[in-house]
Design an enzyme around this catalytic site. Sequence first.
Site, mmCIF file in Angstrom:
data_model
loop_
_atom_site.group_PDB
_atom_site.id
_atom_site.type_symbol
_atom_site.label_atom_id
_atom_site.label_comp_id
_atom_site.label_asym_id
_atom_site.label_seq_id
_atom_site.Cartn_x
_atom_site.Cartn_y
_atom_site.Cartn_z
ATOM 1 N N LYS A 13 0.828 -1.217 0.000
ATOM 2 C CA LYS A 13 0.000 0.000 0.000
ATOM 3 C C LYS A 13 0.861 1.265 0.000
ATOM 4 C CE LYS A 13 -2.410 -0.878 3.734
ATOM 5 N NZ LYS A 13 -1.768 -2.135 4.129
ATOM 6 N N ARG A 88 -10.731 1.062 9.567
ATOM 7 C CA ARG A 88 -10.257 -0.291 9.864
ATOM 8 C C ARG A 88 -11.401 -1.255 10.117
ATOM 9 N NH1 ARG A 88 -4.771 -0.758 10.964
ATOM 10 N NH2 ARG A 88 -3.661 1.199 11.322
ATOM 11 N N ARG A 127 12.857 -10.732 3.912
ATOM 12 C CA ARG A 127 13.511 -9.412 3.889
ATOM 13 C C ARG A 127 14.627 -9.332 4.930
ATOM 14 N NH1 ARG A 127 8.479 -5.173 3.317
ATOM 15 N NH2 ARG A 127 8.182 -5.735 5.525
ATOM 16 N N ARG A 160 14.254 -7.696 10.713
ATOM 17 C CA ARG A 160 13.523 -6.846 11.646
ATOM 18 C C ARG A 160 12.438 -7.659 12.356
ATOM 19 N NH1 ARG A 160 10.855 -2.074 8.714
ATOM 20 N NH2 ARG A 160 9.911 -3.859 7.670
ATOM 21 N N ARG A 171 -0.325 -10.031 12.817
ATOM 22 C CA ARG A 171 -0.862 -8.830 12.170
ATOM 23 C C ARG A 171 -1.875 -9.198 11.083
ATOM 24 N NH1 ARG A 171 4.085 -5.926 9.823
ATOM 25 N NH2 ARG A 171 2.614 -4.259 9.325
#
Length: 215
Positions: A13, A88, A127, A160, A171
């Site tokens: 996004k 949300r 990542r 991370r 999440r």
Amino acid sequence: MNLILLGPPGAGKGTQAKMLIERFGIPQISTGDMLRAAVAAKTELGLKAKACMDAGALVPDEVVIGIVGERLQQADCDKGFILDGFPRTVPQADALKATLAGLDKALSAVISLEVDVEALIERLTGRRTCRDCGRGFHLKFDPPAKADVCDSCGGELFQRDDDREETIRKRLQVYQEQTAPLVEYYQREGLLVAIDGMQEMAAVQEDILATLREL
């Protein structure tokens, strides 16, 4: 051009919002930015939000939607806006609809970036970031020449916390429970534009722009 960007964490996004900002000259508005600005300006709603945050509580919907309404009345939103991270929930979407009607505004489209959850998890967990220069790599799609070492500065690469699988799954679960119902909500409103978010970034951008040209 009044837009909402929907999609789970890691769907891209932010990247697409940046492209839309540059293309249409309209601001990207995130809930966090709005709350921080209202608190800093010490508006009535900002002070209410600060009291909640200081107490470790969630800011009530009526305060958030009030701050959204204030933000959308600012001059830089005259040509349009991009909402990211709000609404949300379905009740927030209802409140936003009423607020926009009161401002004589309406949504142009709701862009939903559709992704395969397991492929998304692979994308995010792969990542790695350099501790020294901040350059990003991906173990599968953009690996460093030498394992765990940055090509640019020789710094150590690390994962991370936000990119750990357990964090990502948590999440995604929250998104599925709270925000995913908005896809059906905006489909009923005739505003939803579903875009394949698993394509290359440029292809996603072109699909979004092609859709917006038809509005």
